[in-house]
Scaffold this motif. Structure first.
Motif, PDB file in Angstrom:
ATOM      1  N   VAL A 281     112.978-108.253 -80.992  1.00  0.00           N
ATOM      2  CA  VAL A 281     113.371-108.511 -79.611  1.00  0.00           C
ATOM      3  C   VAL A 281     112.664-109.750 -79.094  1.00  0.00           C
ATOM      4  CG1 VAL A 281     113.277-107.632 -77.244  1.00  0.00           C
ATOM      5  CG2 VAL A 281     113.797-106.075 -79.138  1.00  0.00           C
ATOM      6  N   LEU A 282     113.413-110.670 -78.495  1.00  0.00           N
ATOM      7  CA  LEU A 282     112.863-111.836 -77.823  1.00  0.00           C
ATOM      8  C   LEU A 282     113.452-111.900 -76.416  1.00  0.00           C
ATOM      9  CD1 LEU A 282     112.855-112.662 -81.013  1.00  0.00           C
ATOM     10  CD2 LEU A 282     112.398-114.940 -80.140  1.00  0.00           C
ATOM     11  N   ILE A 283     112.587-112.044 -75.431  1.00  0.00           N
ATOM     12  CA  ILE A 283     113.003-112.146 -74.036  1.00  0.00           C
ATOM     13  C   ILE A 283     112.295-113.351 -73.428  1.00  0.00           C
ATOM     14  CG2 ILE A 283     113.023-111.010 -71.777  1.00  0.00           C
ATOM     15  CD1 ILE A 283     112.878-108.346 -73.194  1.00  0.00           C
ATOM     16  N   GLY A 284     113.060-114.269 -72.831  1.00  0.00           N
ATOM     17  CA  GLY A 284     112.396-115.425 -72.241  1.00  0.00           C
ATOM     18  C   GLY A 284     113.362-116.408 -71.637  1.00  0.00           C
ATOM     19  N   GLU A 285     112.819-117.550 -71.201  1.00  0.00           N
ATOM     20  CA  GLU A 285     113.624-118.564 -70.553  1.00  0.00           C
ATOM     21  C   GLU A 285     112.877-119.884 -70.523  1.00  0.00           C
ATOM     22  OE1 GLU A 285     113.509-118.017 -65.998  1.00  0.00           O
ATOM     23  OE2 GLU A 285     113.227-115.998 -66.820  1.00  0.00           O
ATOM     24  N   ARG A 286     113.605-120.931 -70.193  1.00  0.00           N
ATOM     25  CA  ARG A 286     113.011-122.240 -70.027  1.00  0.00           C
ATOM     26  C   ARG A 286     112.118-122.242 -68.795  1.00  0.00           C
ATOM     27  NH1 ARG A 286     117.413-125.891 -71.589  1.00  0.00           N
ATOM     28  NH2 ARG A 286     116.722-127.375 -69.998  1.00  0.00           N
ATOM     29  N   VAL A 287     111.036-123.005 -68.853  1.00  0.00           N
ATOM     30  CA  VAL A 287     110.111-123.117 -67.729  1.00  0.00           C
ATOM     31  C   VAL A 287     109.741-124.584 -67.539  1.00  0.00           C
ATOM     32  CG1 VAL A 287     109.155-120.806 -68.088  1.00  0.00           C
ATOM     33  CG2 VAL A 287     108.082-122.768 -69.212  1.00  0.00           C
ATOM     34  N   GLU A 288     109.085-124.871 -66.414  1.00  0.00           N
ATOM     35  CA  GLU A 288     108.576-126.218 -66.204  1.00  0.00           C
ATOM     36  C   GLU A 288     107.541-126.529 -67.270  1.00  0.00           C
ATOM     37  OE1 GLU A 288     107.000-126.744 -62.326  1.00  0.00           O
ATOM     38  OE2 GLU A 288     108.760-125.937 -61.303  1.00  0.00           O
ATOM     39  N   LYS A 289     107.311-127.829 -67.493  1.00  0.00           N
ATOM     40  CA  LYS A 289     106.269-128.190 -68.448  1.00  0.00           C
ATOM     41  C   LYS A 289     104.962-127.547 -67.997  1.00  0.00           C
ATOM     42  CE  LYS A 289     108.187-132.619 -69.947  1.00  0.00           C
ATOM     43  NZ  LYS A 289     107.971-134.073 -70.053  1.00  0.00           N
ATOM     44  N   PRO A 290     104.425-126.627 -68.783  1.00  0.00           N
ATOM     45  CA  PRO A 290     103.303-125.828 -68.285  1.00  0.00           C
ATOM     46  C   PRO A 290     101.942-126.458 -68.476  1.00  0.00           C
ATOM     47  CG  PRO A 290     103.969-125.043 -70.419  1.00  0.00           C
ATOM     48  CD  PRO A 290     104.888-126.190 -70.078  1.00  0.00           C
ATOM     49  N   GLY A 291     101.877-127.613 -69.125  1.00  0.00           N
ATOM     50  CA  GLY A 291     100.575-128.190 -69.421  1.00  0.00           C
ATOM     51  C   GLY A 291      99.687-128.314 -68.205  1.00  0.00           C
ATOM     52  N   ALA A 292     100.244-128.833 -67.111  1.00  0.00           N
ATOM     53  CA  ALA A 292      99.449-129.004 -65.903  1.00  0.00           C
ATOM     54  C   ALA A 292      99.439-127.748 -65.046  1.00  0.00           C
ATOM     55  CB  ALA A 292      99.993-130.179 -65.089  1.00  0.00           C
ATOM     56  N   ASN A 293     100.266-126.770 -65.391  1.00  0.00           N
ATOM     57  CA  ASN A 293     100.392-125.561 -64.586  1.00  0.00           C
ATOM     58  C   ASN A 293      99.554-124.432 -65.192  1.00  0.00           C
ATOM     59  OD1 ASN A 293     102.245-126.921 -62.976  1.00  0.00           O
ATOM     60  ND2 ASN A 293     103.974-126.252 -64.203  1.00  0.00           N
ATOM     61  N   VAL A 294      98.245-124.514 -65.004  1.00  0.00           N
ATOM     62  CA  VAL A 294      97.375-123.493 -65.584  1.00  0.00           C
ATOM     63  C   VAL A 294      97.605-122.142 -64.928  1.00  0.00           C
ATOM     64  CG1 VAL A 294      95.603-125.129 -66.313  1.00  0.00           C
ATOM     65  CG2 VAL A 294      95.477-124.121 -64.030  1.00  0.00           C
ATOM     66  N   ASP A 295      98.180-122.132 -63.712  1.00  0.00           N
ATOM     67  CA  ASP A 295      98.460-120.843 -63.071  1.00  0.00           C
ATOM     68  C   ASP A 295      99.462-120.038 -63.872  1.00  0.00           C
ATOM     69  OD1 ASP A 295     100.582-122.559 -62.539  1.00  0.00           O
ATOM     70  OD2 ASP A 295     100.757-121.983 -60.419  1.00  0.00           O
ATOM     71  N   PHE A 296     100.513-120.699 -64.398  1.00  0.00           N
ATOM     72  CA  PHE A 296     101.492-119.953 -65.180  1.00  0.00           C
ATOM     73  C   PHE A 296     100.946-119.581 -66.549  1.00  0.00           C
ATOM     74  CE2 PHE A 296     105.219-119.821 -68.089  1.00  0.00           C
ATOM     75  CZ  PHE A 296     105.696-118.602 -67.633  1.00  0.00           C
ATOM     76  N   LYS A 297     100.143-120.443 -67.150  1.00  0.00           N
ATOM     77  CA  LYS A 297      99.540-120.071 -68.431  1.00  0.00           C
ATOM     78  C   LYS A 297      98.653-118.844 -68.272  1.00  0.00           C
ATOM     79  CE  LYS A 297      99.847-124.059 -71.372  1.00  0.00           C
ATOM     80  NZ  LYS A 297      99.186-124.855 -72.422  1.00  0.00           N
ATOM     81  N   ALA A 298      97.931-118.777 -67.162  1.00  0.00           N
ATOM     82  CA  ALA A 298      97.100-117.610 -66.911  1.00  0.00           C
ATOM     83  C   ALA A 298      97.955-116.372 -66.688  1.00  0.00           C
ATOM     84  CB  ALA A 298      96.201-117.857 -65.697  1.00  0.00           C
ATOM     85  N   ALA A 299      99.028-116.528 -65.930  1.00  0.00           N
ATOM     86  CA  ALA A 299      99.925-115.398 -65.676  1.00  0.00           C
ATOM     87  C   ALA A 299     100.562-114.902 -66.969  1.00  0.00           C
ATOM     88  CB  ALA A 299     100.993-115.803 -64.670  1.00  0.00           C
ATOM     89  N   SER A 300     100.980-115.829 -67.833  1.00  0.00           N
ATOM     90  CA  SER A 300     101.571-115.451 -69.113  1.00  0.00           C
ATOM     91  C   SER A 300     100.562-114.714 -69.991  1.00  0.00           C
ATOM     92  CB  SER A 300     102.076-116.700 -69.841  1.00  0.00           C
ATOM     93  OG  SER A 300     102.501-116.391 -71.155  1.00  0.00           O
ATOM     94  N   THR A 301      99.312-115.177 -69.963  1.00  0.00           N
ATOM     95  CA  THR A 301      98.271-114.518 -70.747  1.00  0.00           C
ATOM     96  C   THR A 301      98.057-113.091 -70.266  1.00  0.00           C
ATOM     97  OG1 THR A 301      97.177-116.656 -71.087  1.00  0.00           O
ATOM     98  CG2 THR A 301      95.885-114.688 -71.533  1.00  0.00           C
ATOM     99  N   LEU A 302      98.030-112.903 -68.960  1.00  0.00           N
ATOM    100  CA  LEU A 302      97.850-111.556 -68.422  1.00  0.00           C
ATOM    101  C   LEU A 302      99.051-110.670 -68.741  1.00  0.00           C
ATOM    102  CD1 LEU A 302      96.392-109.416 -66.809  1.00  0.00           C
ATOM    103  CD2 LEU A 302      97.239-110.464 -64.702  1.00  0.00           C
ATOM    104  N   LEU A 303     100.245-111.222 -68.692  1.00  0.00           N
ATOM    105  CA  LEU A 303     101.437-110.438 -69.003  1.00  0.00           C
ATOM    106  C   LEU A 303     101.462-110.008 -70.460  1.00  0.00           C
ATOM    107  CD1 LEU A 303     104.448-112.112 -67.150  1.00  0.00           C
ATOM    108  CD2 LEU A 303     103.771-109.701 -67.050  1.00  0.00           C
ATOM    109  N   GLY A 304     101.261-110.941 -71.374  1.00  0.00           N
ATOM    110  CA  GLY A 304     101.414-110.566 -72.781  1.00  0.00           C
ATOM    111  C   GLY A 304     100.707-111.458 -73.767  1.00  0.00           C
ATOM    112  N   GLY A 305      99.790-112.324 -73.300  1.00  0.00           N
ATOM    113  CA  GLY A 305      99.246-113.348 -74.168  1.00  0.00           C
ATOM    114  C   GLY A 305      97.967-113.020 -74.898  1.00  0.00           C
ATOM    115  N   TYR A 306      97.394-111.850 -74.673  1.00  0.00           N
ATOM    116  CA  TYR A 306      96.214-111.467 -75.463  1.00  0.00           C
ATOM    117  C   TYR A 306      96.181-109.948 -75.600  1.00  0.00           C
ATOM    118  CZ  TYR A 306      93.282-110.227 -71.341  1.00  0.00           C
ATOM    119  OH  TYR A 306      92.739-109.661 -70.214  1.00  0.00           O
ATOM    120  N   PHE A 307      95.209-109.435 -76.361  1.00  0.00           N
ATOM    121  CA  PHE A 307      95.292-108.048 -76.791  1.00  0.00           C
ATOM    122  C   PHE A 307      95.267-107.063 -75.628  1.00  0.00           C
ATOM    123  CE2 PHE A 307      93.719-104.066 -78.658  1.00  0.00           C
ATOM    124  CZ  PHE A 307      94.641-103.926 -79.689  1.00  0.00           C
TER     125      PHE A 307
END
Length: 466
Positions: A281-307
């Motif tokens: 199963v893959l669920i997702g979508e296109r997003v803004e370039k996240p390099g400068a958007n550390v807020d979304f990287k943090a949100a993604s990590t909390l959602l599913g990005g680490y154990f």
């Protein structure tokens, strides 16, 4: 019997002793709370350009007498022009020999400098790298120059490379994960090189030596190259070595700019794998370039990005639907994407998808706790600094960020930006980047049992293909 009685007596005595221990030993002290994150600043670097347009970055780093040398050429699958994996075939053949040295001789030369020579291809970048003794850095620069500028492209090696890539293609096309990701890429980037994961066997069988030579001539040049040296080295000798090895290289064209098309309407893609015990199963979508958007990287990590992420705890720990769910943000020069992927038990496919949607919605509806936010900040800052603790990590990280147009400023400000994040920042990032009605879903599994489950998931039921 005597031995048994002696053992029983000893065991009883031991048990009695153990029972008494908690009464005499002080309770274990709680570990101290972590201190605030320390600011991170890159070591003093030197950047300059050669007259032919090649960029150079030199970073003195550490006291170990070794240097990592990395040449990043901004070419890859983005320049395939519909000939999928032509860049991969070009790179693989380059490694087979350069400047009259075959692959074995290149390896011996690199080993004599205390390292090895490698070349890798990506969507927008091809890299050649070595990690060598400091005194051999100028010589290693020359060897990388030979590899990039003077590949032999011998006809007798072409079929060996083709056979290797054919095997790689067959293995990938038999992998559920690779098949599902291919479908996901096509859904997100239709008609763009980012969506062309695999060639056909006919394509791969048809590429000629002339095509490979033409690809190299058209796409490898100084204007597309950024050269990095990180470690302990003689700066004057390294600069002289770079000028000698690369000063005469043709500039060539600027890096290819090929914007992705507008995001298509979201789709649900179903791929049948009869009898499979699991669904991919893959669920997702296109997003803004996240390099400068550390807020979304943090949100993604909390959602599913680490154990300890929410989705992982939900569908792995609590429900037992899957062993290895994972969310990731894929940076792309022309357009990034977010995806949650999981191999789930076939009978739990629908419920797992429902829980993933539930966790995204929950984060949109209510901010995370202060403890969750602090944990994510500690995790992100820690992994960021650890990733830069080696010469290779420093060189590769800076190369990746330069490719995205972020560079040293991003690295120097990263810890401060992450440390300043709030619960509202993470909540707003998920609202901004992950609208639930824009999600694409790919399911590879036994559709006779899976499809009825999907029809009960309200977020995707109306989008199921006929």
């Amino acid at each position: 019997m005597k031995m048994f009685l002696a053992f029983a007596a000893a065991t009883a005595a031991l048990a009695t002793g153990i029972a008494a221990v908690p009464q005499t030993v002080a309770a274990k002290e709680a570990p101290p709370a972590p201190g605030p994150a320390r600011p991170f600043t890159l070591p003093q670097m030197t950047t300059y350009s050669l007259p032919n347009g090649m960029h150079v970055t030199l970073i003195p780093y550490g006291n170990v007498p070794k240097a990592t040398i990395l040449a990043s050429v901004y070419t890859g699958n983005i320049d395939d022009g519909g000939n999928v994996w032509l860049s991969d075939m070009t790179g693989a053949l380059m490694e087979k020999g350069a400047a009259g040295h075959d692959a074995s001789q290149l390896a011996d030369l690199a080993a004599g400098m205390g390292g090895s020579l490698s070349l890798s291809n990506g969507l927008n970048i091809t890299t050649a790298s070595m990690d060598v003794l400091s005194e051999d850095a100028p010589q290693a620069i020359g060897l990388i120059a030979d590899l990039l500028q003077r590949p032999d492209f011998k006809p007798d090696q072409l079929e060996k490379v083709r056979a290797d890539l054919m095997r790689n293609l067959s293995v990938a096309k038999s992998s559920p994960n690779a098949i599902a990701r291919d479908a996901f890429s096509k859904t997100l980037y239709p008609g763009h090189p980012y969506g062309q994961t695999f060639p056909t066997k006919e394509q791969l069988a048809g590429y000629t030596l002339d095509q490979i030579k033409a690809f190299h001539a058209a796409n490898f040049g100084a204007a597309r190259t950024h050269f990095y040296v990180v470690g302990h080295f003689d700066a004057a000798a390294v600069r002289a070595g770079i000028e000698k090895a690369f000063g005469g290289w043709k500039a060539g064209p600027a890096p290819t700019s090929l914007p992705v098309p507008a995001s298509p309407d979201p789709k649900v893609v179903l791929l049948d794998r009869p009898g499979a015990p699991q669904s991919m199963v893959l669920i997702g979508e296109r997003v803004e370039k996240p390099g400068a958007n550390v807020d979304f990287k943090a949100a993604s990590t909390l959602l599913g990005g680490y154990f300890s992420s929410r989705i992982t705890r939900n569908i792995r720990e609590d429900k037992g639907y899957t062993y290895s769910p994972r969310a990731s943000v894929a940076d792309r020069v022309e357009g990034a994407f977010w995806v949650e992927s999981a191999a789930v038990t076939a009978q739990s496919t629908g419920p797992a998808i429902s829980e993933i949607y539930k966790e995204i919605r929950r984060m949109q509806d209510e901010p995370p706790t202060a403890a969750e936010v602090q944990g994510i900040k500690n995790y992100m800052n820690g992994t960021f600094v650890i990733g830069l603790s080696s010469r290779g990590g420093m060189a590769n990280s800076l190369s990746s960020l330069d490719l995205l147009g972020l560079g040293a400023d991003y690295m120097n400000s990263y810890v401060g930006k992450v440390s300043a994040l709030t619960a509202a920042d993470l909540q707003n990032a998920v609202k901004r980047e992950l609208p639930l009605d824009k999600m694409n879903v790919v399911v590879l599994g036994p559709l006779d049992s899976v499809r009825p489950q999907l029809e009960k998931v309200p977020e995707i039921a109306s989008k199921l293909p006929e």
